[in-house]
Motif scaffolding. Structure first.
Motif, short mmCIF file in Angstrom:
data_model
loop_
_atom_site.label_atom_id
_atom_site.label_comp_id
_atom_site.label_asym_id
_atom_site.label_seq_id
_atom_site.Cartn_x
_atom_site.Cartn_y
_atom_site.Cartn_z
N PRO A 112 0.82 -1.22 0.00
CA PRO A 112 0.00 0.00 0.00
C PRO A 112 0.85 1.27 0.00
O PRO A 112 0.47 2.27 -0.60
N ALA A 113 2.00 1.23 0.68
CA ALA A 113 2.87 2.40 0.72
C ALA A 113 3.39 2.74 -0.68
O ALA A 113 3.54 3.91 -1.03
N THR A 114 3.68 1.71 -1.48
CA THR A 114 4.16 1.95 -2.84
C THR A 114 3.05 2.57 -3.69
O THR A 114 3.30 3.46 -4.51
N LEU A 115 1.83 2.11 -3.49
CA LEU A 115 0.69 2.70 -4.18
C LEU A 115 0.56 4.18 -3.83
O LEU A 115 0.32 5.02 -4.70
N GLU A 116 0.71 4.49 -2.55
CA GLU A 116 0.65 5.90 -2.12
C GLU A 116 1.72 6.72 -2.81
O GLU A 116 1.46 7.85 -3.29
N LEU A 117 2.93 6.19 -2.86
CA LEU A 117 4.03 6.91 -3.49
C LEU A 117 3.77 7.09 -4.99
O LEU A 117 4.05 8.17 -5.55
N ALA A 118 3.25 6.06 -5.63
CA ALA A 118 2.92 6.16 -7.06
C ALA A 118 1.91 7.27 -7.29
O ALA A 118 2.02 8.06 -8.25
N ARG A 172 -0.68 -2.51 -9.99
CA ARG A 172 -0.93 -3.04 -11.33
C ARG A 172 -2.17 -2.43 -11.96
O ARG A 172 -2.23 -2.21 -13.17
N VAL A 173 -3.18 -2.15 -11.15
CA VAL A 173 -4.46 -1.67 -11.67
C VAL A 173 -4.74 -0.22 -11.33
O VAL A 173 -5.84 0.28 -11.54
N SER A 174 -3.74 0.47 -10.80
CA SER A 174 -3.95 1.86 -10.40
C SER A 174 -3.89 2.80 -11.60
O SER A 174 -3.05 2.64 -12.50
N ARG A 175 -4.74 3.81 -11.58
CA ARG A 175 -4.71 4.84 -12.62
C ARG A 175 -3.46 5.70 -12.53
O ARG A 175 -3.13 6.42 -13.48
N ALA A 176 -2.78 5.65 -11.40
CA ALA A 176 -1.56 6.44 -11.23
C ALA A 176 -0.36 5.81 -11.94
O ALA A 176 0.68 6.46 -12.08
N VAL A 177 -0.49 4.57 -12.37
CA VAL A 177 0.62 3.82 -12.95
C VAL A 177 0.39 3.66 -14.45
O VAL A 177 -0.64 3.13 -14.88
N ALA A 178 1.39 4.09 -15.23
CA ALA A 178 1.28 4.01 -16.70
C ALA A 178 1.44 2.58 -17.19
O ALA A 178 0.69 2.11 -18.05
N LEU A 184 1.42 9.90 -5.43
CA LEU A 184 2.05 11.19 -5.19
C LEU A 184 2.86 11.64 -6.40
O LEU A 184 2.80 12.81 -6.80
N PHE A 185 3.62 10.72 -6.99
CA PHE A 185 4.39 11.06 -8.18
C PHE A 185 3.46 11.43 -9.34
O PHE A 185 3.71 12.38 -10.08
N ASP A 186 2.38 10.67 -9.49
CA ASP A 186 1.42 10.93 -10.57
C ASP A 186 0.76 12.30 -10.39
O ASP A 186 0.63 13.07 -11.34
N GLU A 187 0.35 12.61 -9.18
CA GLU A 187 -0.30 13.89 -8.90
C GLU A 187 0.65 15.07 -9.13
O GLU A 187 0.21 16.19 -9.41
N ALA A 188 1.96 14.80 -8.99
CA ALA A 188 2.95 15.84 -9.22
C ALA A 188 3.30 15.98 -10.70
O ALA A 188 4.16 16.78 -11.06
#
Length: 425
Positions: free
Chosen positions: A16-22, A44-50, A24-28
């Protein structure tokens, strides 16, 4: 503030911490790609991850793992590689190879070992002038029995491996009798060949944790937090920002003495009289990152902004505290303010609160406290704008449950069996 769009390669997408970091980077405004050795993971399924890549397990296929990270970094033209879970040690070991393709945000393996080894860390903290629990290293069953005889009647001792995580394999024994055989054989751990264990004084009190990002010994991002519920004896699953001055003083001094660059976290016990005891260090991402939700400036801490505090004392002659080499990652010359959480920041892992927090309750009073924490804290995984990771948790749990059935290990042990590092060369 750095406004250039960068490509960030994260490892450890299961956490979950990696998801949070992803996020944060995406929002930035950055592009996030993730490399993970489990087929199901939250990122894998997060909108923050390309994009997400399945890679070999680093513990079992170390060389193949590093080579695959090199290929991904080259293909994605990644600017920064940020390891998040225990694969950080394998990334550190392959750091020089990876530098041909991407800048790894990690110290050398030799440096990380000093922090991760629980016995070495206690010595380091003591040499820096901090109070630490009485700690003794043992490497055999005979040495363990000898250490147990030194425990005073009425006192407790903590037995744990020098390399471990989430308080797995921790044993707490209380000596209630002056007899030599005050313990039973079933209470004692089995020390494996080549293992070092600690017999450590048990300190009663509340648990405090910290998480920080540092560059060359200066803090760029910092949080400390009080834990209200944990998964077993270990990982925090419900916590809130504490803003503890003693913890911050410790973190600033320790990262400054070693001119540390990377992510680093500490666990403490604070006694009823206010004495603070450092217990162990995790030189990686931890749950503290959840306290920065919505703070886009948190992502910039990874890009060379130099924080305040943690000056290295050039007159320090203690060789044990001196870092053998300076970090080579670029930094800005000017000081930047340290990013900290909002004053009322809190977080909870709702799934873990149900699986671990709820069964641990021993009274109606604890039940009311659990319910209050469960209702007031935001879940770190679920978001209406990015809902799929919350459902991916179920698939991940199914995989870990199947591993538990096949291996006999606990769910927590299964979750790190392919990435954990136990001091191996």
């Amino acid at each position: 503030m750095n406004t250039e769009r960068k490509t960030i390669l994260l490892t450890g997408g299961r956490a979950p911490a990696t998801l949070e970091l992803a996020r944060l980077f995406d929002e930035a405004g950055h592009c996030v790609v993730v490399a993970e050795s489990l087929p199901a993971h939250l990122c894998r399924v997060s909108r923050a991850v390309a994009r997400s890549y399945l890679v070999p397990p680093p513990r079992q296929q170390e060389k193949e793992y590093i080579e695959e990270l090199c290929r991904i970094a080259e293909r994605e033209k990644a600017d920064l590689l940020v390891p998040t879970c225990e694969e950080v040690f394998f990334v550190a070991k392959g750091r020089e190879r990876l530098r041909h393709y991407v800048e790894p945000f990690v110290e050398s393996l030799e440096e990380l070992r000093i922090w991760h080894d629980k016995a070495a860390f206690v010595r380091l903290a003591e040499q820096a002038g901090f109070s630490v629990p009485q700690t003794r290293s043992v490497i055999s069953a005979a040495g363990l029995l000898e250490a147990l005889q030194d425990v005073e009647p009425g006192k407790s001792v903590v037995l744990k491996p020098a390399f471990s995580r989430f308080s797995s394999r921790v044993h707490i024994l209380r000596r209630s009798s002056p007899r030599k055989d005050w313990y039973t054989a079933s209470e004692l751990p089995a020390i494996r060949e080549g293992e070092t264990w600690l017999a450590q004084e048990f300190i009663a009190g509340r648990q405090l944790c910290s998480y920080a990002v540092a560059r060359e010994g200066r803090l760029a991002l910092y949080a400390d937090y009080a834990t209200t519920f944990t998964a077993g004896q270990g990982a925090s699953i419900s916590f809130s920002f504490a803003d503890h001055p003693g913890v911050r003083t410790f973190v600033e001094k320790m990262v400054g003495l070693r001119r540390f660059t990377g992510q680093i976290a500490f666990d403490f016990i604070e006694t009823r009289t206010g004495e603070l005891y450092p217990i162990e260090c995790n030189p990686r991402l931890t749950s503290g990152i959840h306290l920065f939700r919505g703070k886009r400036e948190a992502a910039e801490a990874f890009f060379g902004g130099r924080g305040a505090g943690g000056e290295h004392d050039g007159n320090d002659n203690n060789e044990a505290l001196e870092k053998p080499e300076r970090a080579t990652l670029p930094v800005h010359a000017e000081k930047q303010p340290v990013v900290v959480p909002s004053a009322n920041a809190s977080a909870a892992l709702s799934m873990a609160m149900l699986f671990y927090g709820l069964p641990s309750l021993r009274s109606w009073r604890e039940g009311r406290r659990w319910l209050g924490e469960f209702l007031k804290s935001r879940d770190v995984v679920f978001r209406w704008s990015d809902p799929l990771p919350a459902f991916e948790q179920l698939r991940l749990l199914w995989i870990l449950a199947d591993m538990k059935r096949k291996t006999g290990m606990s769910m927590i042990e299964c979750s790190t069996s392919d990435i954990e590092w136990n001091g191996d060369e």
